[in-house]
Design a protein around this motif. Structure first.
Motif, PDB file in Angstrom:
ATOM      1  N   GLU A  57      49.291  42.176  40.723  1.00 55.30           N
ATOM      2  CA  GLU A  57      48.354  41.448  41.602  1.00 55.30           C
ATOM      3  C   GLU A  57      47.352  42.438  42.068  1.00 55.30           C
ATOM      4  O   GLU A  57      46.178  41.913  42.384  1.00 55.30           O
ATOM      5  CB  GLU A  57      49.241  40.944  42.791  1.00 55.30           C
ATOM      6  CG  GLU A  57      50.549  40.149  42.518  1.00 55.30           C
ATOM      7  CD  GLU A  57      51.708  40.947  42.789  1.00 55.30           C
ATOM      8  OE1 GLU A  57      51.844  41.918  42.286  1.00 55.30           O
ATOM      9  OE2 GLU A  57      52.466  40.235  43.542  1.00 55.30           O
ATOM     10  N   PHE A  58      47.498  43.617  42.167  1.00 55.83           N
ATOM     11  CA  PHE A  58      46.716  44.503  42.749  1.00 55.83           C
ATOM     12  C   PHE A  58      45.671  45.158  41.434  1.00 55.83           C
ATOM     13  O   PHE A  58      44.986  45.980  41.626  1.00 55.83           O
ATOM     14  CB  PHE A  58      47.284  45.689  43.365  1.00 55.83           C
ATOM     15  CG  PHE A  58      48.071  45.104  44.583  1.00 55.83           C
ATOM     16  CD1 PHE A  58      49.106  44.624  44.955  1.00 55.83           C
ATOM     17  CD2 PHE A  58      47.258  45.173  45.732  1.00 55.83           C
ATOM     18  CE1 PHE A  58      49.797  44.269  45.823  1.00 55.83           C
ATOM     19  CE2 PHE A  58      47.773  44.701  47.008  1.00 55.83           C
ATOM     20  CZ  PHE A  58      49.121  44.216  47.168  1.00 55.83           C
TER      21      PHE A  58
ATOM     22  N   ALA B  74      38.696  39.910  38.962  1.00 52.06           N
ATOM     23  CA  ALA B  74      37.768  39.171  39.602  1.00 52.06           C
ATOM     24  C   ALA B  74      37.718  39.827  40.877  1.00 52.06           C
ATOM     25  O   ALA B  74      36.623  40.158  41.416  1.00 52.06           O
ATOM     26  CB  ALA B  74      38.199  37.785  39.635  1.00 52.06           C
ATOM     27  N   LEU B  75      38.732  40.229  41.389  1.00 55.84           N
ATOM     28  CA  LEU B  75      38.781  40.784  42.647  1.00 55.84           C
ATOM     29  C   LEU B  75      38.232  41.808  42.790  1.00 55.84           C
ATOM     30  O   LEU B  75      37.494  42.423  43.822  1.00 55.84           O
ATOM     31  CB  LEU B  75      40.214  40.768  43.231  1.00 55.84           C
ATOM     32  CG  LEU B  75      41.008  39.270  43.688  1.00 55.84           C
ATOM     33  CD1 LEU B  75      42.358  39.804  44.230  1.00 55.84           C
ATOM     34  CD2 LEU B  75      40.116  38.187  44.438  1.00 55.84           C
TER      35      LEU B  75
ATOM     36  N   ALA C 121      34.426  41.825  42.722  1.00 51.18           N
ATOM     37  CA  ALA C 121      33.863  41.501  44.264  1.00 51.18           C
ATOM     38  C   ALA C 121      34.008  42.762  45.148  1.00 51.18           C
ATOM     39  O   ALA C 121      32.995  42.904  45.823  1.00 51.18           O
ATOM     40  CB  ALA C 121      34.843  40.408  44.887  1.00 51.18           C
ATOM     41  N   LEU C 122      35.093  43.339  45.088  1.00 50.46           N
ATOM     42  CA  LEU C 122      35.153  44.766  45.835  1.00 50.46           C
ATOM     43  C   LEU C 122      33.884  45.549  45.523  1.00 50.46           C
ATOM     44  O   LEU C 122      33.429  46.377  46.215  1.00 50.46           O
ATOM     45  CB  LEU C 122      36.450  45.389  45.733  1.00 50.46           C
ATOM     46  CG  LEU C 122      37.679  44.761  46.499  1.00 50.46           C
ATOM     47  CD1 LEU C 122      39.133  45.209  46.096  1.00 50.46           C
ATOM     48  CD2 LEU C 122      37.296  45.009  47.911  1.00 50.46           C
TER      49      LEU C 122
ATOM     50  N   ASP D  45      30.986  44.862  44.409  1.00 53.30           N
ATOM     51  CA  ASP D  45      29.867  44.279  44.839  1.00 53.30           C
ATOM     52  C   ASP D  45      29.574  44.775  46.239  1.00 53.30           C
ATOM     53  O   ASP D  45      28.480  45.230  46.665  1.00 53.30           O
ATOM     54  CB  ASP D  45      29.909  42.851  44.511  1.00 53.30           C
ATOM     55  CG  ASP D  45      29.395  42.366  43.393  1.00 53.30           C
ATOM     56  OD1 ASP D  45      29.017  43.257  42.393  1.00 53.30           O
ATOM     57  OD2 ASP D  45      29.523  41.199  43.023  1.00 53.30           O
TER      58      ASP D  45
ATOM     59  N   LEU E 224      42.501  47.856  42.776  1.00 51.61           N
ATOM     60  CA  LEU E 224      41.962  47.188  43.997  1.00 51.61           C
ATOM     61  C   LEU E 224      42.288  47.838  45.238  1.00 51.61           C
ATOM     62  O   LEU E 224      41.529  47.947  46.317  1.00 51.61           O
ATOM     63  CB  LEU E 224      42.634  45.752  44.263  1.00 51.61           C
ATOM     64  CG  LEU E 224      42.524  44.702  43.263  1.00 51.61           C
ATOM     65  CD1 LEU E 224      43.201  43.234  43.660  1.00 51.61           C
ATOM     66  CD2 LEU E 224      41.066  44.576  42.832  1.00 51.61           C
TER      67      LEU E 224
END
Lengths: 365, 79
Positions: free
Chosen positions: A7-8, A12-13, A16-17, A19, A224
Motif C-alpha cells: 500500500e505504501f 499515483a500517491l 501527488a507527493l 508534486d 511513499l
C-alpha cells in the motif's frame, strides 16, 4: 499482496507527493539519508530523479558493514583461521575485503565460517557443536544490537558456554554528531533511520534541532514513506523551524522500544569505536559489560591480525561521511565492481557504491 | 542496515511467534516485544520482532497520502 508494504508503494500517491515536494521546495538544500536501507530504497524507486534539482540527497554512514574498520575485520578473519573455531556472521560481511584477505577467502582456505540470518541460528550452531567455540560477528546499529543482547541472555539462561560475540556494534546519534562536528559536509536536514528509531525512539534525535539547528524526519522505507519524509523535511527547512518529525508512526514512537533498550544496555556498555572513514568516535560503540565478559571473543581468544591497511585509491571513507560520491572515486566502475569489490561500500547490499553501481549507472554524481 | 519487514503473528509459544509472509511461515523471537499478540503485525529484523506495527497509525498515514492525492488532483483541475 504484502500488507503494510504494497500500500505504501502506490504510484499515483507517489506522484501527488512529488508534486507537493516540487511546490514546496524553493531553495537548494542538501539532505543526508543516514541509513543504507534508505539509500537503496531511494535508488531502487528512482526517487532522486523525481526530486526537483533544488534537493540534493547525500548518503550517510548507515551501512554497518561499510563502517566496520579493517582492524576489526582483520581480527575476525584471523580468528576464523584458528582451528576448532566456528565463526558465524550475517551474509554481507563474507565478501568484504580486509587488509589482506576476507572471510570468504578464509572459508575457501578451510576456515569454518557460516552465514546466519539471526543470532538464534548462531546459538543453535553452538548447541549443536559443544566442542567448538562459536563466535558471532556482532555488527549492526541499535536495530541489531538488542537481538545480540537477547541471544547472550538466552545463552546464559540455557547454560551454553561455547558461544561468543565479537562486538563491533555502533550507535547512530554519536556518528551523526561526529559528521556534523567535522563540518565537512554542510547539511540542511537529515532523514533518520526508521528501524534504528523504532528501537531508540524519535526523541533520541532531538539534539539535531536543539544543538545544530537541523531538521530531522524519521521515515519508513517504502517510496511513499520516503517522499512524505522528504516533503516534511523540506517544509521544516523552508519554514526555518528546525524540528524532529516522525512520519513512520506506524512503527516509531517517541520513547522507542524500552524492552529492547533495556536488553541492549543490560548486556552492553557504551565505549569508543573505530569507524571506517571517521576514525575513533567517542561513546559511539558497544562492548560487553564486565558481568558478560565471558561471552567476549576478545577476552577468550588471542589473535594477531597484523597491521591494518587500506586499499590504495579507495574513497569508501569519504563516501561514508557523505563528503564524496562513488563516481568521484577513481576505482568506481573500473577496478571496483560488485563482482570484484575493492571497498566495503561496493560489497554490502546497502553500500552507497553498490547502490550507485546497480541503479545510478553512468549518471551524474 | 536495518532491513525489517512487518509480518503477521499466527501463533505464540514461550515468546516464540510463528509469523507468515507470502505464505511462508517462520519462527521469530518475541524477547524484545513480549507484549505482542496473535494477529499483530510485528517488525521483524534478524530473527527478532523489534516492534509492533500500529495498524491504526498505518491506516491514518495511508489516509493522509490519499487526501494529498485528492488535493493535488483538485489543484490540477483548477483552470
Amino acid at each position: 499482496m504484502m500488507k503494510y508494504l504494497d500500500e505504501f508503494r502506490d504510484p499515483a500517491l507517489a506522484a501527488a507527493l512529488v508534486d507537493k515536494i516540487r511546490g514546496r521546495s524553493t531553495r537548494p538544500v542538501r539532505i543526508m539519508e543516514f541509513c543504507g536501507t534508505h539509500t537503496v530504497s531511494i535508488f531502487k524507486h528512482g526517487i532522486r530523479e523525481l526530486l526537483p534539482p533544488t534537493i540534493g540527497m547525500l548518503s550517510g554512514p548507515g551501512c554497518p558493514v561499510c563502517v566496520t574498520g579493517n582492524g576489526d575485520l582483520d581480527w575476525a578473519i584471523a580468528l576464523a583461521s584458528e582451528p576448532e573455531v566456528i565463526v558465524t556472521t550475517f551474509g554481507d560481511m563474507l565478501r568484504v575485503p580486509g587488509s589482506r584477505s576476507s572471510l570468504e577467502k578464509a572459508k575457501a582456505e578451510g576456515a569454518d565460517v557460516r552465514m546466519v540470518y539471526s543470532t538464534l541460528d548462531a546459538l543453535q550452531i553452538a548447541k549443536d557443536n559443544p566442542d567448538h567455540p562459536v563466535v558471532f560477528l556482532g555488527i549492526g546499529f541499535e536495530t541489531t544490537a538488542p537481538t545480540i543482547a537477547a541471544s547472550i541472555l538466552q545463552a546464559e539462561a540455557e547454560g551454553v558456554d561455547n558461544y561468543y560475540i565479537l562486538s563491533m556494534h555502533k550507535l547512530t546519534p554519536p556518528a551523526t554528531r561526529a559528521i556534523l562536528n567535522s563540518g565537512e559536509s554542510s547539511l540542511d536536514g537529515i532523514v533518520g533511520p526508521g528501524h534504528v528509531t523504532t528501537v531508540i525512539g524519535s526523541q533520541a534525535w532531538e539534539f539535531l534541532p536543539r544543538d545544530y539547528g537541523l531538521s530531522c524526519v524519521i521515515a519508513g522505507f517504502e517510496p511513499l514513506d520516503i517522499l512524505q519524509g522528504i516533503y516534511t523535511l523540506v517544509d521544516s527547512i523552508e519554514s526555518e523551524e528546525p524540528r524532529v518529525d516522525n512520519v513512520y508512526s506506524r512503527s516509531v514512537r517517541p520513547e522507542g522500544n524500552q524492552v529492547a533498550l533495556e536488553h541492549m544496555y543490560r548486556v552492553f556498555e557504551v565505549c569508543a569505536a573505530d569507524w571506517r572513514g571517521m576514525g575513533r568516535v567517542p561513546a559511539s560503540g558497544l562492548k560487553l559489560r564486565q558481568r558478560y565478559r565471558h561471552f567476549d571473543a576478545r577476552e577468550r581468544f588471542e589473535v594477531d591480525p597484523g597491521p591494518s591497511l587500506e586499499a590504495p585509491g579507495c574513497l569508501c571513507g569519504d563516501v561514508i561521511r557523505g563528503v564524496r560520491t562513488p563516481p568521484e572515486c577513481g576505482l568506481y566502475r573500473k577496478v571496483c565492481t560488485p563482482h570484484h569489490p575493492v571497498g566495503p561500500c561496493m560489497v554490502s547490499s546497502e553500500g552507497t557504491c553498490a547502490a550507485y553501481y546497480l541503479y545510478a549507472g553512468e549518471q551524474r554524481s | 542496515m536495518c532491513v525489517a519487514v512487518p509480518l503477521r503473528v499466527k501463533s505464540i509459544t514461550d515468546l516464540r511467534a510463528e509469523v507468515e509472509m507470502g505464505g511462508v511461515s517462520r519462527v521469530v523471537s518475541l524477547d524484545l516485544t513480549p507484549e505482542a499478540q496473535v494477529g499483530d503485525y510485528v517488525i521483524v529484523h534478524a530473527g527478532y520482532a523489534i516492534g509492533i506495527l500500529d495498524e491504526e497509525e498505518a491506516r491514518e498515514t495511508l489516509e493522509i497520502f490519499r487526501q494529498i492525492s485528492d488535493l493535488m488532483e483538485a489543484d490540477d483541475e483548477i483552470p
